[in-house]
Design an enzyme around this catalytic site. Structure first.
Site, PDB file in Angstrom:
ATOM      1  N   ASP A   1      24.973  48.614  34.710  1.00  0.00           N
ATOM      2  CA  ASP A   1      24.924  47.044  35.270  1.00  0.00           C
ATOM      3  C   ASP A   1      23.638  47.000  36.280  1.00  0.00           C
ATOM      4  O   ASP A   1      23.180  47.663  36.385  1.00  0.00           O
ATOM      5  CB  ASP A   1      26.051  47.158  36.585  1.00  0.00           C
ATOM      6  CG  ASP A   1      26.438  45.880  37.037  1.00  0.00           C
ATOM      7  OD1 ASP A   1      26.866  44.888  36.553  1.00  0.00           O
ATOM      8  OD2 ASP A   1      25.851  45.905  38.267  1.00  0.00           O
TER       9      ASP A   1
ATOM     10  N   GLU B   1      22.812  65.230  28.079  1.00  0.00           N
ATOM     11  CA  GLU B   1      23.350  66.564  28.585  1.00  0.00           C
ATOM     12  C   GLU B   1      24.643  66.767  27.643  1.00  0.00           C
ATOM     13  O   GLU B   1      25.253  67.914  27.651  1.00  0.00           O
ATOM     14  CB  GLU B   1      23.613  66.859  29.905  1.00  0.00           C
ATOM     15  CG  GLU B   1      22.386  66.990  30.675  1.00  0.00           C
ATOM     16  CD  GLU B   1      22.618  67.311  32.266  1.00  0.00           C
ATOM     17  OE1 GLU B   1      23.799  67.065  32.481  1.00  0.00           O
ATOM     18  OE2 GLU B   1      21.623  66.926  33.057  1.00  0.00           O
TER      19      GLU B   1
HETATM   20  C1  GLC Z   1      26.300  42.353  36.872  1.00  0.00           C
HETATM   21  C2  GLC Z   1      27.758  42.196  36.412  1.00  0.00           C
HETATM   22  C3  GLC Z   1      28.081  40.922  37.332  1.00  0.00           C
HETATM   23  C4  GLC Z   1      28.058  41.416  38.882  1.00  0.00           C
HETATM   24  C5  GLC Z   1      26.780  41.988  39.023  1.00  0.00           C
HETATM   25  C6  GLC Z   1      26.560  42.847  40.183  1.00  0.00           C
HETATM   26  O1  GLC Z   1      25.532  41.135  36.562  1.00  0.00           O
HETATM   27  O2  GLC Z   1      27.832  41.676  35.260  1.00  0.00           O
HETATM   28  O3  GLC Z   1      29.586  40.592  37.118  1.00  0.00           O
HETATM   29  O4  GLC Z   1      28.510  40.292  39.671  1.00  0.00           O
HETATM   30  O5  GLC Z   1      26.014  42.551  38.017  1.00  0.00           O
HETATM   31  O6  GLC Z   1      27.079  43.893  40.107  1.00  0.00           O
END
Ligand code: GLC
Length: 515
Positions: free
Chosen positions: A201, A242
């Site tokens: 993310d 790993e």
């Molecule tokens: C990414 C996710 C989104 C979230 C953001 C913060 O963009 O796709 O849904 O709000 O990260 O984690």
């Protein structure tokens, strides 16, 4: 053998909205387990789950308060183990969302960090004194416009902490080696349990200017995509390596393809990167062609593309490209486009049904950044038969369903050979049976104005894909005899053709006979 993450599509499940097994109105892991036939029917090679970890849900799971467990709302760790086992038994890999940039403000690390300036975890997050005028330390803004500054003042210790998203999501300090080591251990936890990969993310946020300089007056942003990101990513990749045969796909939310590609170089960073340039394209053949060719021209030869046009953060394809009623047909064309391009297609749950955004009345809005409409629960059964929850839930759904759940639901579409679901299933079967589609060479063609057309070739197998992005009919002349394998127009019979007139928003896949 082609690696699993190149072969077929990755299906994104937004667990809150997939299927609810216990009637609380929120989807859960048992609900997902009960519907794995749906994934098998789409021939996907992997499922990516948006976060299911313990969370106060300020950002619906992207605010993680424990990286190594499952939120009771979704089930238990044992449910997740069972899900992984069931998926593996079906030949489906499992990719988890991994959120390294920030935690929840309720995470024990942040509770400790915030408790005193002397706490050993103080520097696990980014704390600073305010500016001389009493305002935040610099001009950085939250990704969410409604939040405003990326800093919140914390009374007890008299300093500000950084949050690139909501104030409930304080940014971890990746300058601190203990943070990096602790986050690496969370990767080992999941991959050691048999999870096949991670979606990272907000990867572009993992490294910022350590001097925390303001963005204003600079020709570059200081709050993301700092050079140190690549070293950090290589460290992550070493941990992933790993374990055999794992995959990392990164959300690199940068609208400059060169910057995105920098995360794919060297064979020691990402396997795949989500290309957000693509998501922001207008419905225009030239724009799509340029974006595809730009990747092919600029990426290293070993770099593998990933293509997607929808996820839980963007208005749905059928709505974004609707433009006065074209949405349903364009959603079908996109399904063919993604299946036939060289690269891994990512499919967001509901796109296989051609779902539009749901209408969310003001009193039902729950997301800070306007993303509720694309997160509406999946309609499984007609409300006239299954009740208002449309087979998603027996309770009150956490978000309203799409307006036309009666017609768009899985059950109805599965019974209709001309539905979008039937089309997407057929596309999945075609890809699963075709090495040309999975890994074949690709060459873009000058077919006709407004027509995006390309060849996929492997050995004797030669396929031609074409999408008409124009507003009028366009004649496609393959130059040789061909068999129409599939059209997004359900009325068009499968046949042998020499040329064919593509209707607006129609996409086709042809097998060329040669000669
Ligand atoms: C990414 C996710 C989104 C979230 C953001 C913060 O963009 O796709 O849904 O709000 O990260 O984690």
């Amino acid at each position: 053998m082609t690696s699993w993450w190149r072969r077929g599509a990755v299906y994104q499940v937004y667990p809150r909205s997939f299927a609810d097994s216990d009637g609380d109105g929120v989807g859960d892991l048992r609900g997902l387990r009960a519907h794995l036939d749906h994934l098998t029917g789409l021939s996907v090679t992997a499922v990516w789950l948006s976060p299911v970890f313990p969370s106060p849900m300020a950002d619906f799971g992207y605010d993680v308060s424990d990286h190594c467990d499952v939120d009771p709302l979704f089930g238990t760790l044992a449910d997740l183990d069972d899900l992984v086992a069931d998926c593996h038994a079906r030949g489906i890999r499992v990719v988890l969302d991994w959120v390294p940039n920030h935690t929840s403000d309720q995470h024990p690390w942040f509770r400790a960090s915030r408790s005193s300036r002397e706490d050993p975890k103080r520097n696990w997050y980014v704390w600073r004194d305010g500016a001389p005028d009493g305002g935040p330390p610099n001009d950085w803004r939250s990704e969410f416009a409604a939040v405003g500054p990326a800093w919140t003042y914390d009374e007890p210790t008299g300093q500000w902490y950084l949050h690139s998203y909501t104030p409930q999501q304080p940014d971890l300090n990746w300058e601190h080696p203990e943070v990096e080591a602790a986050m690496h251990d969370t990767i080992r936890f999941w991959l050691g349990r048999g999870v096949d990969g991670l979606r990272i993310d907000a990867l572009q946020r993992l490294a910022k200017d350590p001097l925390l300089r303001s963005n204003a007056g600079s020709d570059r942003r200081h709050d993301q995509d700092w050079e140190t990101a690549h070293g950090r990513l290589r460290g992550i990749r070493r941990v992933v390596d790993e374990f055999p045969d794992r995959m990392v796909v990164g959300e690199v939310y940068l609208l400059d393809l060169r910057r995105v590609l920098a995360y794919l170089t060297g064979g020691d960073q990402l396997h795949l990167a989500h290309n957000f340039v693509f998501v922001h394209l207008p419905w225009d053949a030239g724009a799509f062609r340029a974006a595809i060719e730009e990747f092919e021209a600029q990426a290293e030869p070993e770099a593998w593309p990933a293509w997607f046009l929808g996820n839980h953060d963007h208005s749905r394809i059928a709505t974004r490209y609707d433009d006065g009623g074209h949405g349903p047909a364009r959603a079908r064309a996109v399904a063919l486009l993604l299946t036939a391009l060289r690269g891994t297609p990512f499919l967001y749950q509901g796109d296989e049904l051609g779902l539009p955004d749901a209408i969310v009345p003001p009193d039902r809005v729950v997301d800070v950044d306007g993303r509720d409409p694309e997160r509406a629960p999946l309609p499984w059964r007609p409300p006239s038969v299954a009740g208002a929850g449309a087979g998603f839930t027996t309770g009150e759904p956490w978000l309203p369903l799409v307006a036309d759940a009666e017609r768009l639901c899985v059950e109805r579409q599965a019974a209709d050979p001309s539905s979008t679901l039937s089309l997407v299933r057929r596309l999945g079967e075609l890809r699963a049976a075709s090495t040309a589609l999975q890994t074949g060479r690709q060459r873009m063609l000058d077919a006709a104005p407004d027509v995006l057309a390309w060849l996929r070739e492997d050995g004797d197998e030669r396929l031609l894909a074409a999408v008409n992005l124009g507003l009028g009919p366009r004649t496609l002349v393959p130059g040789e005899e061909a068999t129409l394998l599939v059209s997004t127009d359900p009325g068009r019979p499968s046949s042998v053709v020499r040329d064919l007139v593509l209707q607006p928003d129609e996409a086709v896949l042809l097998r060329l006979h040669g000669g």
